[in-house]
Write a protein that holds these residues in place. Structure first.
Motif, PDB file in Angstrom:
ATOM      1  N   THR A 313      35.630  87.150  62.029  1.00  0.00           N
ATOM      2  CA  THR A 313      36.250  85.832  61.814  1.00  0.00           C
ATOM      3  C   THR A 313      36.402  85.010  63.094  1.00  0.00           C
ATOM      4  N   ARG A 314      36.429  83.701  62.930  1.00  0.00           N
ATOM      5  CA  ARG A 314      36.833  82.785  63.994  1.00  0.00           C
ATOM      6  C   ARG A 314      38.360  82.913  64.107  1.00  0.00           C
ATOM      7  N   PRO A 315      38.992  82.369  65.160  1.00  0.00           N
ATOM      8  CA  PRO A 315      40.454  82.446  65.261  1.00  0.00           C
ATOM      9  C   PRO A 315      41.133  81.831  64.024  1.00  0.00           C
ATOM     10  N   TYR A 316      42.246  82.428  63.614  1.00  0.00           N
ATOM     11  CA  TYR A 316      42.910  82.024  62.371  1.00  0.00           C
ATOM     12  C   TYR A 316      43.179  80.515  62.312  1.00  0.00           C
ATOM     13  N   ALA A 317      43.715  79.978  63.420  1.00  0.00           N
ATOM     14  CA  ALA A 317      44.075  78.548  63.425  1.00  0.00           C
ATOM     15  C   ALA A 317      42.858  77.684  63.118  1.00  0.00           C
ATOM     16  N   GLU A 318      41.723  78.135  63.563  1.00  0.00           N
ATOM     17  CA  GLU A 318      40.483  77.377  63.330  1.00  0.00           C
ATOM     18  C   GLU A 318      40.013  77.545  61.876  1.00  0.00           C
ATOM     19  N   VAL A 319      40.177  78.758  61.344  1.00  0.00           N
ATOM     20  CA  VAL A 319      39.738  79.045  59.968  1.00  0.00           C
ATOM     21  C   VAL A 319      40.461  78.135  58.977  1.00  0.00           C
ATOM     22  N   VAL A 320      41.761  77.949  59.184  1.00  0.00           N
ATOM     23  CA  VAL A 320      42.557  77.201  58.191  1.00  0.00           C
ATOM     24  C   VAL A 320      42.728  75.720  58.536  1.00  0.00           C
ATOM     25  N   HIS A 321      42.054  75.290  59.592  1.00  0.00           N
ATOM     26  CA  HIS A 321      42.211  73.888  60.001  1.00  0.00           C
ATOM     27  C   HIS A 321      41.101  73.013  59.415  1.00  0.00           C
ATOM     28  N   THR A 322      41.488  71.883  58.831  1.00  0.00           N
ATOM     29  CA  THR A 322      40.506  70.889  58.359  1.00  0.00           C
ATOM     30  C   THR A 322      40.656  69.663  59.239  1.00  0.00           C
ATOM     31  N   PRO A 323      39.667  69.373  60.089  1.00  0.00           N
ATOM     32  CA  PRO A 323      39.796  68.203  60.972  1.00  0.00           C
ATOM     33  C   PRO A 323      39.874  66.914  60.156  1.00  0.00           C
ATOM     34  N   PHE A 324      40.734  66.004  60.613  1.00  0.00           N
ATOM     35  CA  PHE A 324      40.871  64.663  59.999  1.00  0.00           C
ATOM     36  C   PHE A 324      41.178  64.741  58.497  1.00  0.00           C
ATOM     37  N   LEU A 325      42.097  65.623  58.149  1.00  0.00           N
ATOM     38  CA  LEU A 325      42.490  65.778  56.743  1.00  0.00           C
ATOM     39  C   LEU A 325      43.093  64.455  56.238  1.00  0.00           C
ATOM     40  N   PRO A 326      42.558  63.892  55.153  1.00  0.00           N
ATOM     41  CA  PRO A 326      43.110  62.611  54.672  1.00  0.00           C
ATOM     42  C   PRO A 326      44.579  62.752  54.265  1.00  0.00           C
ATOM     43  N   GLU A 327      45.309  61.674  54.421  1.00  0.00           N
ATOM     44  CA  GLU A 327      46.733  61.664  54.092  1.00  0.00           C
ATOM     45  C   GLU A 327      46.955  62.075  52.638  1.00  0.00           C
ATOM     46  N   GLY A 328      47.957  62.922  52.428  1.00  0.00           N
ATOM     47  CA  GLY A 328      48.297  63.311  51.062  1.00  0.00           C
ATOM     48  C   GLY A 328      47.542  64.530  50.558  1.00  0.00           C
ATOM     49  N   VAL A 329      46.546  64.993  51.318  1.00  0.00           N
ATOM     50  CA  VAL A 329      45.798  66.179  50.872  1.00  0.00           C
ATOM     51  C   VAL A 329      46.480  67.423  51.451  1.00  0.00           C
ATOM     52  N   PRO A 330      46.870  68.373  50.604  1.00  0.00           N
ATOM     53  CA  PRO A 330      47.574  69.558  51.112  1.00  0.00           C
ATOM     54  C   PRO A 330      46.676  70.403  52.022  1.00  0.00           C
ATOM     55  N   ASP A 331      47.251  70.849  53.152  1.00  0.00           N
ATOM     56  CA  ASP A 331      46.418  71.600  54.102  1.00  0.00           C
ATOM     57  C   ASP A 331      46.184  73.028  53.637  1.00  0.00           C
ATOM     58  N   LEU A 332      45.112  73.600  54.134  1.00  0.00           N
ATOM     59  CA  LEU A 332      44.723  74.953  53.717  1.00  0.00           C
ATOM     60  C   LEU A 332      45.729  75.987  54.228  1.00  0.00           C
ATOM     61  N   GLU A 333      46.215  75.796  55.444  1.00  0.00           N
ATOM     62  CA  GLU A 333      47.144  76.765  56.034  1.00  0.00           C
ATOM     63  C   GLU A 333      48.371  76.952  55.140  1.00  0.00           C
ATOM     64  N   GLY A 334      48.933  75.844  54.654  1.00  0.00           N
ATOM     65  CA  GLY A 334      50.121  75.905  53.798  1.00  0.00           C
ATOM     66  C   GLY A 334      49.854  76.651  52.506  1.00  0.00           C
ATOM     67  N   ARG A 335      48.676  76.444  51.940  1.00  0.00           N
ATOM     68  CA  ARG A 335      48.359  77.090  50.658  1.00  0.00           C
ATOM     69  C   ARG A 335      47.933  78.543  50.812  1.00  0.00           C
ATOM     70  N   MET A 336      47.688  78.978  52.064  1.00  0.00           N
ATOM     71  CA  MET A 336      47.336  80.390  52.287  1.00  0.00           C
ATOM     72  C   MET A 336      48.582  81.248  52.476  1.00  0.00           C
ATOM     73  N   LYS A 337      49.756  80.618  52.591  1.00  0.00           N
ATOM     74  CA  LYS A 337      50.994  81.375  52.827  1.00  0.00           C
ATOM     75  C   LYS A 337      51.276  82.307  51.655  1.00  0.00           C
ATOM     76  N   GLY A 338      51.452  83.585  51.962  1.00  0.00           N
ATOM     77  CA  GLY A 338      51.787  84.583  50.939  1.00  0.00           C
ATOM     78  C   GLY A 338      50.621  84.963  50.047  1.00  0.00           C
ATOM     79  N   VAL A 339      49.445  84.498  50.368  1.00  0.00           N
ATOM     80  CA  VAL A 339      48.292  84.770  49.491  1.00  0.00           C
ATOM     81  C   VAL A 339      47.698  86.142  49.765  1.00  0.00           C
ATOM     82  N   LYS A 340      47.554  86.919  48.681  1.00  0.00           N
ATOM     83  CA  LYS A 340      46.884  88.213  48.791  1.00  0.00           C
ATOM     84  C   LYS A 340      45.566  88.175  48.028  1.00  0.00           C
TER      85      LYS A 340
END
Ligand code: FE2
Length: 357
Positions: A313-340
């Motif tokens: 894997t690439r570093p975690y912060a990079e994996v879950v980061h979407t550059p220039f995420l449009p306003e109002g779109v939920p980020d990937l990092e937040g939705r990965m919390k607690g995910v198994k």
């Protein structure tokens, strides 16, 4: 806003065993558009036109007839769905109607637990056999081509990752996973003629989002006038992408005889960030009295698939980061919390898009 020519590859070259390493890297690497165009598909146009014309016919049936083919048990995720999905302001989306079916089979499991727990994914198909029998074969013939292309791209991803990681990525890993998925959904879409006032927002047809599943395979839309005559695609509408390298919005034109494949966020995660998904929206046209028909195919993982990063894997912060995420779109990092498992991610995503938007 600029128009951009996406990376395009030939189905015939794939069949001939050509190496597509550079194309996959350019399309799905850090600066890619997160999509690729597939050309030279046999029998494609005939099946595309048949499927896209049939959904217009269905949408023009009476409400009473269409209601016979709705499926509330799956939250309208099978059969006809119109006005059941909400837009970001909470208002029901009546601009488009969808006909949903599993593209791999009319019944994909006998497991009652799966059917009861995930009715959106595992219900049986519903077909308008009495009122529009041609919809079923048209849908199946076109989706069959899309599924084949989905598997083909997955094969390319596996080869690409295996090369990139010097063999750490196991051969055929994602193709096997996707084939196990069986939750492969086709969505035949009809966009009704919209009153001019409805077409003001930038993302009037389908708001900014990232696909969250495995891969999405899209046809070029068919534009028709109210008599059903094909018209050229209006220049002011279509698929738009937030470019990951500078945040600019670029328009992507899909040639009529090609399919386009987009990557979902869960695939980005499972590839350790080596393959990237991008934010996109479908912009509506200001031209009145036209309809837009298209067929999207969503190929997904099994709900119990483990969401684990690969050893390369690439570093975690990079994996879950979407550059220039449009306003109002939920980020990937937040939705990965607690995910198994994938089902946790699916559920977080569903909640995030429905509460934040
Ligand atoms: Fe999408």
């Amino acid at each position: 806003m600029s128009e951009i020519k996406p990376v395009s590859i030939s189905y015939l070259d794939f069949k001939a065993g050509k190496d597509f390493t550079e194309d996959v890297s350019a399309a799905f690497g850090a600066n890619g558009l997160g999509l690729i165009v597939i050309r030279d598909l046999p029998d494609f146009q005939k099946e595309r036109i048949a499927a896209l014309r049939t959904i217009r016919k269905f949408a023009n049936l009476s409400e009473e007839i269409k209601d016979k083919y709705t499926h509330s048990e799956s939250n309208y995720s099978f059969g006809w769905s119109h006005g059941k999905e909400k837009m970001r302001n909470g208002v029901p989306d009546t601009a488009k109607g969808s006909y949903y079916a599993n593209t791999l089979g009319d019944t994909t499991t006998d497991d009652q637990y799966l059917k009861d727990t995930f009715p959106e994914m595992y219900s049986d198909n519903v077909w308008p056999s009495e009122d529009l029998p041609e919809l079923e074969p048209a849908f199946k013939n076109m989706s069959h081509i899309q599924v084949g292309v989905g598997y083909m791209i997955c094969e390319l991803f596996d080869k690409y990752l295996r090369g990139l990681t010097n063999g750490l990525h196991s051969a055929g890993h994602f193709l096997d996973m996707l084939k196990k998925g069986t939750a492969c959904k086709g969505r035949l879409l009809h966009y009704f003629p919209a009153p001019p006032a409805a077409n003001k927002s930038e993302d009037g047809l389908c708001g900014w989002h990232l696909d969250h599943g495995g891969i999405t395979i899209l046809t070029c839309p068919l534009y028709l006038d109210l008599e059903g005559n094909e018209i050229p695609a209006p220049s002011d509408c279509g698929l738009h992408i937030k470019h990951p390298s500078d945040g600019s919005i670029v328009k992507v034109t899909i040639p009529a005889d090609c399919l386009v494949v987009q990557l979902g966020e869960s695939f980005q995660y499972l590839s350790g960030g080596h393959l990237r998904a991008t934010a996109h929206c479908v912009k509506s046209s200001k031209t009145p009295d036209i309809t837009r028909e298209t067929l999207a195919c969503f190929m997904d993982w099994l709900p119990e698939e483990t969401m684990k990063l690969p050893e390369y894997t690439r570093p975690y912060a990079e994996v879950v980061h979407t550059p220039f995420l449009p306003e109002g779109v939920p980020d990937l990092e937040g939705r990965m919390k607690g995910v198994k498992h994938y089902r946790d991610f699916y559920s977080n995503t569903f909640k995030a898009y429905h509460s934040e938007n």
